[in-house]
Design a protein around this motif. Structure first.
Motif, short mmCIF file in Angstrom:
data_model
loop_
_atom_site.label_atom_id
_atom_site.label_comp_id
_atom_site.label_asym_id
_atom_site.label_seq_id
_atom_site.Cartn_x
_atom_site.Cartn_y
_atom_site.Cartn_z
N GLU A 1 8.62 -5.64 -2.05
CA GLU A 1 7.61 -6.37 -1.29
C GLU A 1 8.26 -6.74 0.03
OE1 GLU A 1 4.62 -9.65 -2.74
OE2 GLU A 1 6.41 -10.58 -1.89
N PHE B 1 3.44 -6.87 2.54
CA PHE B 1 2.85 -5.68 1.90
C PHE B 1 3.81 -5.13 0.85
CE2 PHE B 1 5.17 -4.30 5.65
CZ PHE B 1 5.86 -3.19 5.22
N THR B 2 3.28 -4.27 -0.01
CA THR B 2 4.11 -3.69 -1.07
C THR B 2 4.42 -2.23 -0.79
OG1 THR B 2 2.14 -3.13 -2.33
CG2 THR B 2 3.20 -5.22 -2.87
N ASN C 1 0.90 -0.73 0.16
CA ASN C 1 -0.31 -1.34 -0.41
C ASN C 1 -1.04 -0.24 -1.19
OD1 ASN C 1 0.36 -3.84 0.68
ND2 ASN C 1 -0.88 -3.54 2.51
N ASN C 2 -2.30 0.06 -0.81
CA ASN C 2 -3.00 1.12 -1.56
C ASN C 2 -3.10 2.42 -0.76
OD1 ASN C 2 -4.72 0.22 0.34
ND2 ASN C 2 -6.48 -0.09 -1.01
#
Ligand SMILES: [Mg+2]
Length: 288
Positions: free
Chosen positions: A254, A275-276, A126-127
């Protein structure tokens, strides 16, 4: 004379003793560098110290701690041009071991004197950043258990592994790439930048921290009988051909999982059931 900041996590592992600053001064080339020391006092403090340090124009910022401590500083230093050094003093020291940074203060400080730089990648979940290995499934459960335990160190880590092993089972994962969707079943799914978790446990032998690629590793749950050989292969970097082991590579995935948590460099965190995973190429300058 150029100033260098040492950020010390006094509770990472047991090696970072009280007089670590004197040991550092003993081996640092003080004709070239003037050392400054800051100690982290609470969770998140290392990131705050690193952020402030970026404004104070240090030649390099050195982290004294384990992979969790390194992550806290590195996530601030990415894209900054200020090199990060590591004096390994955690329980696993995965990134330091991958980079062949000596595990002694003397050896690690002598490396800092040379200031040789590698531009390394960062994995993003994610980030959030991971610089060593991130994962979901069994190893995320272990990191959760380990975090709750009072004692750190390898012994506690092994206890956490044993406790989680019984409860943990294979789960379904969906791995979506640009081209294809994979439906996988396994005990854990790891996203490796470095080749090892720490303690020379090679989950992704051959992984390269500056090739712009994420090594995605799926492991199926071993039976009790399979554990000794599997563990031996992990510890000798020869797991690649084991029947429970599968490795893919890529730049963006993903992931769908049954749980909602992961670990990033050994620290448990919530990432959601979907989530990525992406990679940012050569965004961190590291002394090696
Ligand atoms: Mg890579």
């Amino acid at each position: 004379m150029e100033k260098i900041l040492f950020i010390i996590n006094p509770i990472a592992g047991k090696k970072a003793g009280k007089n670590i600053n004197q040991d550092i001064i003993r081996y640092l080339d003080t004709d070239k560098f003037k050392p400054h020391f800051k100690y982290s006092e609470y969770a998140g403090h290392i990131s705050e110290i690193a952020k402030q340090a970026l404004e104070e124009k240090y030649k390099a910022i050195i982290v004294v701690g384990g992979d969790g401590t390194v992550n806290e500083a590195a996530r601030v230093l990415v894209q900054s041009n200020v090199p990060m050094g590591i004096i390994p003093s955690g329980s696993g020291n995965g990134l330091a071991r991958h980079l062949k940074i000596p595990l002694t203060i003397k050896g690690a400080v002598k490396l800092i004197n040379k200031m040789q730089i590698l531009q390394m990648d960062a994995i993003k979940i994610n980030n959030m950043y991971s610089f060593c290995v991130a994962g979901v499934g069994f190893d995320a459960e272990v990191s959760r258990m380990f975090q709750k335990m009072e004692a750190r160190g390898l012994f506690s880590y092994i206890i956490a592994c044993l406790r989680c092993f019984n409860q943990s089972k294979n789960q379904n994962f969906i791995v979506q790439t640009k081209e294809k969707e994979y439906r996988l079943n396994g005990f854990m799914l790891c996203f490796a930048n470095a080749s090892q978790f720490g303690n020379n446990a090679y989950i992704a032998p051959g992984a390269d921290v500056s090739d712009g690629i994420v090594d995605l590793v799926l492991v199926k749950k071993p039976s009790y009988l399979q554990i000794p050989l599997f563990a031996y292969k992990i510890l000798t970097g020869t797991v690649e051909n084991h029947s429970l082991y599968n490795r893919r590579t890529g730049k963006a995935f993903e992931i769908t999982q049954e749980n909602d948590f992961a670990h990033l460099d050994g620290e448990p965190t919530i990432v959601g059931t979907k989530f990525t995973v992406t990679v940012e190429e050569k965004v961190l300058r590291v002394i090696y």
